[in-house]
Each structure stands twice: as structure tokens, then as C-alpha cells.
Motif scaffolding. Structure first.
Motif, PDB file in Angstrom:
ATOM      1  N   SER A   1       0.838  -1.191   0.000  1.00 33.99           N
ATOM      2  CA  SER A   1       0.000   0.000   0.000  1.00 33.99           C
ATOM      3  C   SER A   1       0.874   1.244   0.000  1.00 33.99           C
ATOM      4  CB  SER A   1      -0.907   0.017   1.234  1.00 33.99           C
ATOM      5  OG  SER A   1      -1.757   1.138   1.238  1.00 33.99           O
ATOM      6  N   GLU A   2       0.350   2.346  -0.553  1.00 31.77           N
ATOM      7  CA  GLU A   2       1.093   3.600  -0.612  1.00 31.77           C
ATOM      8  C   GLU A   2       0.959   4.354   0.707  1.00 31.77           C
ATOM      9  OE1 GLU A   2       1.533   7.481  -3.592  1.00 31.77           O
ATOM     10  OE2 GLU A   2       0.559   5.645  -4.284  1.00 31.77           O
ATOM     11  N   VAL A   3       2.096   4.867   1.197  1.00 33.00           N
ATOM     12  CA  VAL A   3       2.130   5.580   2.472  1.00 33.00           C
ATOM     13  C   VAL A   3       3.022   6.804   2.337  1.00 33.00           C
ATOM     14  CG1 VAL A   3       2.679   5.438   4.932  1.00 33.00           C
ATOM     15  CG2 VAL A   3       1.901   3.389   3.715  1.00 33.00           C
ATOM     16  N   GLU A   4       2.422   8.006   2.332  1.00 30.48           N
ATOM     17  CA  GLU A   4       3.167   9.262   2.367  1.00 30.48           C
ATOM     18  C   GLU A   4       4.311   9.299   1.344  1.00 30.48           C
ATOM     19  OE1 GLU A   4       4.421  10.214   6.288  1.00 30.48           O
ATOM     20  OE2 GLU A   4       2.422  10.165   7.145  1.00 30.48           O
ATOM     21  N   ASP A   5       4.002   9.174   0.097  1.00 25.80           N
ATOM     22  CA  ASP A   5       4.985   9.240  -0.991  1.00 25.80           C
ATOM     23  C   ASP A   5       5.988   8.093  -0.966  1.00 25.80           C
ATOM     24  OD1 ASP A   5       3.868  11.584  -2.071  1.00 25.80           O
ATOM     25  OD2 ASP A   5       5.012  12.841  -0.693  1.00 25.80           O
TER      26      ASP A   5
ATOM     27  N   LEU B   1      10.367   3.579  -5.816  1.00 22.18           N
ATOM     28  CA  LEU B   1      11.467   3.656  -6.773  1.00 22.18           C
ATOM     29  C   LEU B   1      11.654   5.092  -7.254  1.00 22.18           C
ATOM     30  CD1 LEU B   1      10.879   0.459  -8.966  1.00 22.18           C
ATOM     31  CD2 LEU B   1      12.595   0.797  -7.175  1.00 22.18           C
ATOM     32  N   LEU B   2      10.562   5.751  -7.587  1.00 18.79           N
ATOM     33  CA  LEU B   2      10.638   7.140  -8.025  1.00 18.79           C
ATOM     34  C   LEU B   2      11.163   8.039  -6.918  1.00 18.79           C
ATOM     35  CD1 LEU B   2       7.308   7.465 -10.048  1.00 18.79           C
ATOM     36  CD2 LEU B   2       9.629   7.537 -10.980  1.00 18.79           C
ATOM     37  N   HIS B   3      10.706   7.807  -5.702  1.00 15.00           N
ATOM     38  CA  HIS B   3      11.133   8.618  -4.564  1.00 15.00           C
ATOM     39  C   HIS B   3      12.648   8.542  -4.392  1.00 15.00           C
ATOM     40  CE1 HIS B   3       9.787  10.269  -0.433  1.00 15.00           C
ATOM     41  NE2 HIS B   3      11.064  10.563  -0.607  1.00 15.00           N
ATOM     42  N   VAL B   4      13.179   7.331  -4.417  1.00 15.61           N
ATOM     43  CA  VAL B   4      14.607   7.135  -4.198  1.00 15.61           C
ATOM     44  C   VAL B   4      15.431   7.737  -5.333  1.00 15.61           C
ATOM     45  CG1 VAL B   4      16.412   5.383  -4.072  1.00 15.61           C
ATOM     46  CG2 VAL B   4      14.333   5.124  -2.726  1.00 15.61           C
ATOM     47  N   VAL B   5      15.002   7.525  -6.573  1.00 15.37           N
ATOM     48  CA  VAL B   5      15.762   8.040  -7.714  1.00 15.37           C
ATOM     49  C   VAL B   5      15.711   9.561  -7.755  1.00 15.37           C
ATOM     50  CG1 VAL B   5      15.875   8.122 -10.238  1.00 15.37           C
ATOM     51  CG2 VAL B   5      15.511   5.938  -9.076  1.00 15.37           C
ATOM     52  N   LEU B   6      14.563  10.138  -7.493  1.00 13.89           N
ATOM     53  CA  LEU B   6      14.409  11.586  -7.589  1.00 13.89           C
ATOM     54  C   LEU B   6      15.006  12.329  -6.398  1.00 13.89           C
ATOM     55  CD1 LEU B   6      10.754  11.800  -8.948  1.00 13.89           C
ATOM     56  CD2 LEU B   6      12.850  12.395 -10.186  1.00 13.89           C
ATOM     57  N   ALA B   7      14.750  11.850  -5.207  1.00 12.77           N
ATOM     58  CA  ALA B   7      15.166  12.570  -4.000  1.00 12.77           C
ATOM     59  C   ALA B   7      16.438  12.030  -3.383  1.00 12.77           C
ATOM     60  CB  ALA B   7      14.035  12.540  -2.969  1.00 12.77           C
ATOM     61  N   GLY B   8      16.877  10.858  -3.847  1.00  9.81           N
ATOM     62  CA  GLY B   8      18.004  10.225  -3.189  1.00  9.81           C
ATOM     63  C   GLY B   8      17.555   9.587  -1.885  1.00  9.81           C
TER      64      GLY B   8
ATOM     65  N   LYS C   1       7.100  13.043 -13.599  1.00  9.35           N
ATOM     66  CA  LYS C   1       6.734  14.449 -13.431  1.00  9.35           C
ATOM     67  C   LYS C   1       5.816  14.647 -12.234  1.00  9.35           C
ATOM     68  CE  LYS C   1       4.617  18.303 -15.973  1.00  9.35           C
ATOM     69  NZ  LYS C   1       3.984  18.712 -17.262  1.00  9.35           N
ATOM     70  N   GLN C   2       4.822  13.776 -12.084  1.00 12.10           N
ATOM     71  CA  GLN C   2       3.886  13.885 -10.979  1.00 12.10           C
ATOM     72  C   GLN C   2       4.581  13.676  -9.637  1.00 12.10           C
ATOM     73  OE1 GLN C   2       0.465  14.767 -10.973  1.00 12.10           O
ATOM     74  NE2 GLN C   2       1.023  14.920  -8.808  1.00 12.10           N
ATOM     75  N   MET C   3       5.495  12.729  -9.608  1.00 13.32           N
ATOM     76  CA  MET C   3       6.201  12.454  -8.363  1.00 13.32           C
ATOM     77  C   MET C   3       7.084  13.634  -7.974  1.00 13.32           C
ATOM     78  SD  MET C   3       6.375  10.239  -6.010  1.00 13.32           S
ATOM     79  CE  MET C   3       7.372   9.856  -4.572  1.00 13.32           C
ATOM     80  N   LYS C   4       7.694  14.277  -8.955  1.00 12.27           N
ATOM     81  CA  LYS C   4       8.463  15.480  -8.666  1.00 12.27           C
ATOM     82  C   LYS C   4       7.609  16.528  -7.993  1.00 12.27           C
ATOM     83  CE  LYS C   4      12.070  15.407 -12.261  1.00 12.27           C
ATOM     84  NZ  LYS C   4      12.570  16.075 -13.486  1.00 12.27           N
ATOM     85  N   GLN C   5       6.406  16.685  -8.498  1.00 19.90           N
ATOM     86  CA  GLN C   5       5.484  17.672  -7.935  1.00 19.90           C
ATOM     87  C   GLN C   5       5.067  17.289  -6.525  1.00 19.90           C
ATOM     88  OE1 GLN C   5       4.682  20.612  -9.492  1.00 19.90           O
ATOM     89  NE2 GLN C   5       3.741  21.114  -7.514  1.00 19.90           N
ATOM     90  N   ASP C   6       4.789  16.006  -6.337  1.00 15.84           N
ATOM     91  CA  ASP C   6       4.386  15.539  -5.008  1.00 15.84           C
ATOM     92  C   ASP C   6       5.484  15.769  -3.972  1.00 15.84           C
ATOM     93  OD1 ASP C   6       1.993  14.718  -6.104  1.00 15.84           O
ATOM     94  OD2 ASP C   6       2.568  12.599  -6.238  1.00 15.84           O
ATOM     95  N   LEU C   7       6.716  15.554  -4.365  1.00 17.24           N
ATOM     96  CA  LEU C   7       7.830  15.707  -3.438  1.00 17.24           C
ATOM     97  C   LEU C   7       8.082  17.175  -3.092  1.00 17.24           C
ATOM     98  CD1 LEU C   7      10.335  13.052  -4.821  1.00 17.24           C
ATOM     99  CD2 LEU C   7       8.937  12.914  -2.743  1.00 17.24           C
ATOM    100  N   LYS C   8       7.649  18.088  -3.955  1.00 16.38           N
ATOM    101  CA  LYS C   8       7.795  19.511  -3.671  1.00 16.38           C
ATOM    102  C   LYS C   8       6.773  19.988  -2.646  1.00 16.38           C
ATOM    103  CE  LYS C   8       9.713  20.882  -8.165  1.00 16.38           C
ATOM    104  NZ  LYS C   8       9.456  21.652  -9.410  1.00 16.38           N
ATOM    105  N   ASN C   9       5.617  19.349  -2.614  1.00 15.99           N
ATOM    106  CA  ASN C   9       4.522  19.776  -1.735  1.00 15.99           C
ATOM    107  C   ASN C   9       4.783  19.360  -0.283  1.00 15.99           C
ATOM    108  OD1 ASN C   9       3.229  20.804  -3.969  1.00 15.99           O
ATOM    109  ND2 ASN C   9       2.006  18.958  -4.317  1.00 15.99           N
TER     110      ASN C   9
END
Length: 408
Positions: free
Chosen positions: A211-215, A342-349, A400-408
Motif C-alpha cells: 500500500s502507498e504511504v506518504e509518498d 522507486l521514483l522517490h529514491v531516484v528523484l530525491a536520493g 513528473k507527478q512524483m516530482k510535484q508531489d515531493l515539492k509539496n
């Protein structure tokens, strides 16, 4: 003579009451058991913001419906639970009811704690009474209207809550049942790893399916071979929970906190019991997809990005470096149907969890500013369809969407 009899009776009564009070006081062993129960339940995760003030509350919990805040559960009489009775505490843990009968939100996992043994609740209560009281007012309910109306939880509980202590499966071993008790109750693993319905309750028919939990995505931890723990050995599971690292994964995000504050401190026999249970629990029936053809343009582009940016750490062929950089080949975590983590780790480290067993944690840099959305989508698609992996391609729009989510 009559006065002496009355005085003697009063003395006997005081002595009896004193003896009863002494017997009712928790002893050292009970307090220590309660302290371990608090570790098993990871009470720190939701109730400790400042390590200098343990359990004084204030942790913000983001839900799909708004923000809730972990309560002050120290014995402070004004802002904590210092004026609660044991019965009020038990009802909060087992029934989701506050001190005055108000209904608690499911972010407090009473839906799992209801399975706790009465003795464990008593021991936890004994330990909680020994904590340093901290005066720290906390407004726990920051939800917008109408979700801030606790009466709506009557309907929520009717749909999502089944009260009752864990009942052992007599067809299974004592070790298996201990593992099941820890996963289903104190560890409340399903709170993160079980898909949610529209009301935010657990889909019990899909217990531990992810399940998805906080990004982040709490992955499938059933015994499924392709996307679960089917390929993990019992020792893989124990090592991960104790150190935060194994050949397949490095704990990050919310799981890093769970390892840091909770599972690394579990007794070995409890870790072994959880491993036995997870390896033997019901497998999800997700069908394994076919990998993309290597000649697919996305695969070709992804292969180039992987060679340039990823192979130095994760090695050609995705074999990784044991307990430092996880292997990507034949990795169920890579095959998850949801690519949020996977997106979280690649984008944000990400930096792995530091534990007593492994105080130096490996890290991965952020690629958000180094690769385009298309390149990130391509390399993840390549990894998810190479070396024994097979999963849905990743789209640039998802990046792109994940980038936006991580900014919020």
C-alpha cells in the motif's frame, strides 16, 4: 474495650489495604516487559517528536483525509494520560475509545492492537506509568470538516473494525503463532502494508499485499515469489529487520524509522518467529507479467542510462554489492505494481537506516536534476524488465507527478 476492638479492626484494615496496594504495584520485571512491548509496538514512531522528550507527542501523520498528530502519552496529568485509569487505557488500545469515550482515528492502530493479549496491555500500562511526564499540549485532530467529526467513526468502525484478541492457529507451531501475533497485532504491519479501501480501512482480503504511504510504497510482504518475500530466505528477513540491510533491500523512508526505533531492538527469537510466519503466510495471486523485449526503444534508452549512471554501484547485470548496494536482478521490490518508492529514491536520493549493527549507512544521490523525466522513466523501465524482473513500464508523466508531489 470496645474502643480497643475498633482501633484493632482499623489497624487490620489499614494493613490489608497497604498490602493490597503493595501487591498491586508493578514490579521491575513487569515494567521491563512493558518497555519491550512499547518497542514491539513502535510507540516512538507516532508519539516522539523530540528525542529529549520521549512519548510527549507532536508527530504529524499525513492521511488522505488530512493531518492527525500523535498524542502526548506521558503521565502528565494535564496534557498526557496521567489521570487515565487502566480501564480507559485498555479501551483505547483494544476498542479505539479515548478517555471519555470519544472515538479514535485509525491512524492509532487499535484495529491491530485489539489483538493484544491482556497481559501485554497490562505490562505496557505499567511501563507507561514510569515515564517522565512532559507538559506538552497537543491538538491531535487537524482534519478538515467533515472528517474532524468523530461521530462519523461509528460508521467507519462498523465497516473496518473487528474487535478481539488474537486466537492462535492450533494447526501451526508455537513459533509461527508468535510471528503471526507480532505481525498482526503489536507490529501492526498491515497498517502500512495492506491496501486501503475508500474509507482508509484495511482491505483484509488483501492483507500485506502492499500500500502507498506518504509518498512511499510499503511493498507486498506475502510469500509471493514475484513481488513478495518468496525469494527471501528467513535469514534475509531477520537480517533486514535487525540491520536495515540485506541483499535485496536497504530500509528507507518510514521503514527506516521502524527499523531504527523498533525492529533492530527485537529479540532474536521474535525476529525468527516473524520470518517463519511471513514465509508461510498466504501468497497473493498476482499474475507475473512478461518482460519487455530488449529491442524496445525504452529498454535501449534505459540501458544507456543505467550503464552511465547506475552500473558503478549496482554493477553490470544488476548484481549489486552485498549489504551495501542492493542487487536489482531478480528483485521482487523492483517488480512492485506501484513505483512510488522507486521514483522517490531516484528523484530525491536516499540514505539507508543507521542501526547498532550497521552504524554507517549507504546512500544514493538524487537524480532529479541530473536526468530528464524521460530518462528516469526509461532507466526504471529497463531495470524492471531486465535480469529476471518483469513489470509495467514507467511513464514520464509518473516521474513528473512524483516530482510535484515531493515539492509539496
Amino acid at each position: 474495650m470496645k474502643t480497643r476492638h475498633l482501633l484493632s479492626a482499623a489497624a487490620l484494615l489499614c494493613s490489608a489495604l497497604s498490602t493490597f496496594a503493595t501487591q498491586a504495584q508493578p514490579d521491575y520485571d513487569q515494567i521491563k516487559r512493558g518497555q519491550y512491548i512499547a518497542v514491539l509496538g513502535d510507540c516512538t514512531a507516532c508519539h516522539t517528536t523530540d528525542p529529549a522528550k520521549p512519548f510527549a507527542g507532536g508527530v504529524k501523520l499525513q492521511t488522505p483525509f488530512g493531518t492527525l498528530v500523535g498524542a502526548n502519552i506521558t503521565p502528565d496529568r494535564e496534557t498526557g494520560i496521567g489521570d487515565w485509569s487502566y480501564e480507559q487505557f485498555r479501551r483505547a488500545m483494544n476498542e479505539g475509545l479515548g478517555q471519555h469515550g470519544e472515538r479514535l482515528y485509525g491512524a492509532m492502530p487499535y484495529t491491530a492492537y485489539t489483538k493484544m493479549k491482556e497481559k501485554d496491555v497490562q505490562d505496557l500500562w505499567a511501563y507507561m506509568q514510569t515515564l517522565q511526564p512532559y507538559h506538552n499540549p497537543v491538538e491531535t485532530n487537524l482534519l478538515p470538516f467533515p472528517f474532524n467529526m468523530r461521530n462519523t467513526l461509528i460508521f467507519w468502525n462498523w465497516i473496518n473494525f473487528g474487535k478481539g484478541e488474537y486466537q492462535p492457529d492450533r494447526n501451526k507451531s508455537e513459533q509461527w503463532n508468535r510471528g503471526a501475533y507480532l505481525v498482526q497485532s503489536l507490529g501492526h504491519c498491515g497498517t502500512c502494508h495492506t491496501p486501503k479501501n475508500l474509507l482508509g480501512g484495511d482491505k483484509n482480503s488483501e492483507f500485506l499485499h502492499g500500500s502507498e504511504v506518504e509518498d512511499w510504497y510499503a511493498p507486498n510482504i506475502t510469500a509471493n515469489e514475484h513481488i513478495g518475500l518468496g525469494k527471501w530466505t528467513q535469514e534475509d528477513i531477520v537480517t533486514y529487520l535487525r540491520t536495515g540491510v540485506n541483499r535485496y533491500a536497504i530500509a528507507s523512508g518510514p521503514m527506516a524509522d521502524a527499523v531504527r526505533h523498533s525492529t533492530q531492538h527485537w529479540r532474536d527469537e521474535d525476529l525468527q518467529a516473524v520470518a517463519v510466519y511471513l514465509k508461510d503466510n498466504e501468497k497473493s495471486d498476482d499474475k507475473q507479467p512478461q518482460p519487455l523485449d530488449a529491442n524496445d526503444e525504452r529498454m535501449k534508452q534505459g540501458a544507456l542510462v543505467y550503464e552511465a549512471k547506475c552500473s558503478a554501484c549496482h554493477a553490470p547485470g544488476g548484481r549489486g554489492e552485498r549489504n551495501i548496494f542492493p542487487q536489482l536482478a531478480n528483485n521482487p521490490l523492483v517488480n512492485q505494481p506501484n513505483v512510488t518508492s522507486l521514483l522517490h529514491v531516484v528523484l530525491a536520493g536516499s540514505r539507508g537506516v543507521d542501526t547498532d549493527a550497521r552504524p554507517t549507512a549507504p546512500a544514493m544521490p538524487s537524480f532529479a536534476g541530473k536526468l530528464s523525466d524521460e530518462q528516469i522513466a526509461a532507466v526504471l523501465t529497463y531495470v524492471r524488465n531486465s535480469w529476471g524482473n518483469a513489470a509495467e513500464p514507467v511513464k514520464a508523466d509518473q516521474v513528473k507527478q512524483m516530482k510535484q508531489d515531493l515539492k509539496n
